[in-house]
Design a protein around this motif. Structure first.
Motif, PDB file in Angstrom:
ATOM      1  N   LEU A  80       0.816  -1.229   0.041  1.00 22.84           N
ATOM      2  CA  LEU A  80      -0.148  -0.038  -0.099  1.00 22.84           C
ATOM      3  C   LEU A  80       1.009   1.259  -0.098  1.00 22.84           C
ATOM      4  O   LEU A  80       0.482   2.099  -0.696  1.00 22.84           O
ATOM      5  N   ALA A  81       2.081   1.283   0.787  1.00 22.64           N
ATOM      6  CA  ALA A  81       2.768   2.463   0.996  1.00 22.64           C
ATOM      7  C   ALA A  81       3.537   2.585  -0.302  1.00 22.64           C
ATOM      8  O   ALA A  81       3.494   3.971  -0.924  1.00 22.64           O
ATOM      9  N   ASP A  82       3.920   1.801  -1.287  1.00 24.57           N
ATOM     10  CA  ASP A  82       4.598   1.805  -2.472  1.00 24.57           C
ATOM     11  C   ASP A  82       3.762   2.383  -3.647  1.00 24.57           C
ATOM     12  O   ASP A  82       4.124   3.155  -4.293  1.00 24.57           O
ATOM     13  N   ASN A 100       7.868  16.141   2.641  1.00 26.41           N
ATOM     14  CA  ASN A 100       7.568  15.893   3.938  1.00 26.41           C
ATOM     15  C   ASN A 100       6.943  14.538   4.213  1.00 26.41           C
ATOM     16  O   ASN A 100       7.038  13.845   4.955  1.00 26.41           O
ATOM     17  N   TYR A 101       5.710  14.153   3.161  1.00 31.71           N
ATOM     18  CA  TYR A 101       4.887  13.167   3.127  1.00 31.71           C
ATOM     19  C   TYR A 101       5.878  12.086   3.149  1.00 31.71           C
ATOM     20  O   TYR A 101       5.567  10.856   3.958  1.00 31.71           O
ATOM     21  N   ARG A 102       6.646  11.818   2.218  1.00 32.05           N
ATOM     22  CA  ARG A 102       7.715  10.671   1.995  1.00 32.05           C
ATOM     23  C   ARG A 102       8.423  10.564   3.148  1.00 32.05           C
ATOM     24  O   ARG A 102       8.677   9.341   3.746  1.00 32.05           O
ATOM     25  N   ARG A 110       5.889   3.594   7.994  1.00 27.47           N
ATOM     26  CA  ARG A 110       6.375   2.364   7.594  1.00 27.47           C
ATOM     27  C   ARG A 110       6.938   1.594   8.539  1.00 27.47           C
ATOM     28  O   ARG A 110       6.645   0.350   8.648  1.00 27.47           O
ATOM     29  N   PRO A 111       8.024   1.875   9.220  1.00 24.62           N
ATOM     30  CA  PRO A 111       8.608   1.004  10.171  1.00 24.62           C
ATOM     31  C   PRO A 111       7.598   0.338  11.286  1.00 24.62           C
ATOM     32  O   PRO A 111       7.655  -0.366  11.712  1.00 24.62           O
ATOM     33  N   ALA A 112       6.530   1.249  11.635  1.00 25.05           N
ATOM     34  CA  ALA A 112       5.611   0.657  12.637  1.00 25.05           C
ATOM     35  C   ALA A 112       4.474  -0.409  11.867  1.00 25.05           C
ATOM     36  O   ALA A 112       3.934  -1.247  12.762  1.00 25.05           O
ATOM     37  N   PHE A 113       4.145  -0.359  10.675  1.00 29.37           N
ATOM     38  CA  PHE A 113       3.347  -1.054  10.206  1.00 29.37           C
ATOM     39  C   PHE A 113       3.760  -2.033   8.921  1.00 29.37           C
ATOM     40  O   PHE A 113       2.948  -2.895   8.653  1.00 29.37           O
ATOM     41  N   GLU A 114       5.074  -2.008   8.512  1.00 31.53           N
ATOM     42  CA  GLU A 114       5.357  -2.643   7.427  1.00 31.53           C
ATOM     43  C   GLU A 114       5.061  -4.389   7.861  1.00 31.53           C
ATOM     44  O   GLU A 114       5.362  -4.922   6.474  1.00 31.53           O
ATOM     45  N   ALA A 141       2.624  13.472  15.565  1.00 32.44           N
ATOM     46  CA  ALA A 141       1.606  12.466  15.540  1.00 32.44           C
ATOM     47  C   ALA A 141       0.568  12.996  14.654  1.00 32.44           C
ATOM     48  O   ALA A 141      -0.052  12.221  14.086  1.00 32.44           O
ATOM     49  N   LYS A 142       0.307  14.448  14.678  1.00 37.42           N
ATOM     50  CA  LYS A 142      -0.573  14.895  13.897  1.00 37.42           C
ATOM     51  C   LYS A 142      -0.471  14.530  12.256  1.00 37.42           C
ATOM     52  O   LYS A 142      -1.284  14.230  11.457  1.00 37.42           O
ATOM     53  N   GLN A 143       1.095  14.728  11.812  1.00 37.31           N
ATOM     54  CA  GLN A 143       1.539  14.505  10.474  1.00 37.31           C
ATOM     55  C   GLN A 143       1.075  12.790  10.244  1.00 37.31           C
ATOM     56  O   GLN A 143       0.704  12.454   9.203  1.00 37.31           O
ATOM     57  N   ALA A 144       1.531  12.154  11.126  1.00 35.65           N
ATOM     58  CA  ALA A 144       1.524  10.580  11.117  1.00 35.65           C
ATOM     59  C   ALA A 144      -0.085  10.227  10.825  1.00 35.65           C
ATOM     60  O   ALA A 144      -0.227   9.382   9.946  1.00 35.65           O
ATOM     61  N   ARG A 145      -1.000  10.980  11.681  1.00 35.15           N
ATOM     62  CA  ARG A 145      -2.306  10.619  11.433  1.00 35.15           C
ATOM     63  C   ARG A 145      -2.812  10.878  10.081  1.00 35.15           C
ATOM     64  O   ARG A 145      -3.704  10.462   9.607  1.00 35.15           O
ATOM     65  N   THR A 146      -2.670  12.208   9.746  1.00 39.07           N
ATOM     66  CA  THR A 146      -2.936  12.681   8.368  1.00 39.07           C
ATOM     67  C   THR A 146      -2.571  11.723   7.546  1.00 39.07           C
ATOM     68  O   THR A 146      -3.050  11.472   6.345  1.00 39.07           O
ATOM     69  N   LEU A 147      -0.971  11.267   7.304  1.00 40.39           N
ATOM     70  CA  LEU A 147      -0.671  10.349   6.370  1.00 40.39           C
ATOM     71  C   LEU A 147      -1.227   9.244   6.341  1.00 40.39           C
ATOM     72  O   LEU A 147      -1.804   8.410   5.327  1.00 40.39           O
TER      73      LEU A 147
END
Length: 425
Positions: A80-82, A100-102, A110-114, A141-147
């Protein structure tokens, strides 16, 4: 019609039956795929329990559509990430936003869910991850949630998941702070420090060129973002009999491997604007643009030794040295405080709506662009209040001493939520 066997819900299977065929056992059932069609699925193994287990595995691995879409619930999160990153490249976003998103995806998400499949990324796992991120940094945390929300929105649109696991997570809370503007005493102390920085005889290295000293004057007089000031060119300045007007139509961003670059679009569409410049800042811009005669109108007013845009990192580093010299190193003051200060002056003089428009927080771009003939006039009133309050000689601090304007705290919070548009990913 009543009676009869009820129809299987989409995506489920019926009862599993087994029968022996020689030395093997065959398990079979019927599955109603996401196109609504019933199809028989079989699996064979040495025992009935093994055949049932293999059959259930085949059901889980069935494509979500007859055309076998790229993503399914059993797809690894990294797939999904790719795919999302590939889709990101096609979107009309600022290059620095994409970077910034990448970076957030690479460093945190990615490290948390790969090692999970899409079906295994549950609301509970996302909640746990975001709570850990919030302990490190609320903005992170806000940026990670948005992503994550964008990633699973993409998966949802491709029928790989039935719901977005981010939607059920708790709202992220930031610690309550009261945004502050600079005081007249602080402004005076920093001005004095900027004027005397590295002027002592016998110091090694080149003499200061005064660029950062001039940048903070323009920040103070225009409430621009730092990147917007660094992106100003002589062709963006209109020096009229009624006063100077600055056209904000770009920003300077810091890119990995490329250094500082001028981007021909500011942070948002609403940030494209024309604003009046108070006389004390106009004096600086006139002097700086006069020094650039013959160098071309598209060169940035503030530049490095090779003529390229000045690095936001270098500006911030020099500003921290000003603060140290001014005796203000532990106050938390940053270049953003200049934007807050200008916003405070305008809000208390003519209201928060005028301040928000001056800052580029609101936009009527669609209406003006498609329905109304553009109005090129600029209200010079905000510049007059900035000039009276923040001029170097005999500043009038009465507006800064007034009680806050209506919705001023909301305006200041919006400034603090902007993030650094010139930050590198």
């Amino acid at each position: 019609m009543t009676g009869g066997r009820p129809r299987l819900p989409v995506g489920t299977h019926g009862a599993i039956s087994t029968r022996r065929s020689g030395t093997r056992v065959v398990a079979r059932t019927r599955v109603r795929d996401l196109d609504g069609q019933l199809r028989e699925v079989r699996a064979t193994a040495a025992s009935a329990s093994a055949a049932r287990a293999r059959l259930l595995e085949r059901i889980r691995e069935r494509p979500s559509l007859p055309s076998a879409g790229v993503l399914r619930t059993t797809s690894p999160f990294r797939d999904l990430a790719d795919l999302w990153v590939a889709d990101l490249e096609l979107r009309d976003l600022a290059p620095n936003t994409k970077e910034n998103y990448r970076a957030c995806l690479r460093l945190h998400v990615r490290p948390a869910f790969e090692h999970f499949t899409l079906a295994e990324v549950t609301t509970g796992r996302v909640e746990w991850f975001l709570s850990r991120q919030a302990k490190a940094s609320a903005s992170q945390a806000k940026q990670a949630r948005t992503l994550l929300n964008m990633l699973f929105g993409y998966a949802l649109r491709h029928d790989a998941v039935s719901r977005n696991p981010v939607e059920g997570t708790s709202q992220l809370r930031r610690s309550k702070t009261t945004p502050q503007a600079l005081t007249i005493d602080q402004i005076t102390a920093i001005r004095s420090a900027a004027a005397t920085w590295r002027t002592q005889p016998g110091l090694p290295g080149p003499r200061p060129d005064g660029q950062v000293r001039d940048i903070i004057e323009i920040l103070l007089g225009t409430a621009m973002r730092t990147g917007e000031v660094l992106a100003l060119r002589p062709c963006d300045i209109e020096d009229l009999p009624s006063g100077m007007i600055a056209n904000i139509n770009g920003t300077v961003v810091q890119r990995r491997g490329n250094g500082a670059e001028r981007q021909d679009r500011p942070k948002t569409d609403a940030s494209i604007r024309r604003i009046p410049v108070p006389e004390f800042a106009a004096v600086v811009l006139r002097r700086r643009t006069a020094d650039l005669r013959g160098s071309g109108p598209t060169r940035t007013i503030f530049a490095n030794r090779t003529g390229g845009p000045l690095s936001p990192y270098n500006v911030r580093r020099t500003f921290r040295e000003f603060l140290l010299l001014a005796g203000l190193p532990d106050t938390g003051i940053s270049l953003r405080w200049y934007r807050r200060t200008g916003a405070t002056v305008i809000a208390r003089a003519v209201g928060t709506e005028a301040a928000a428009s001056f800052l580029g927080h609101t936009s009527t771009a669609i209406t003006e662009g498609h329905y109304i003939e553009p109005d090129r006039s600029v209200d010079m009133t905000p510049a007059a209040h900035l000039q009276r309050t923040l001029r170097p000689a005999e500043p009038d601090g009465s507006l800064l001493a007034n009680r806050p304007a209506d919705r001023e705290e909301e305006l200041m919070a919006a400034i603090d939520c902007e993030g650094d548009d010139d930050a590198v990913a």
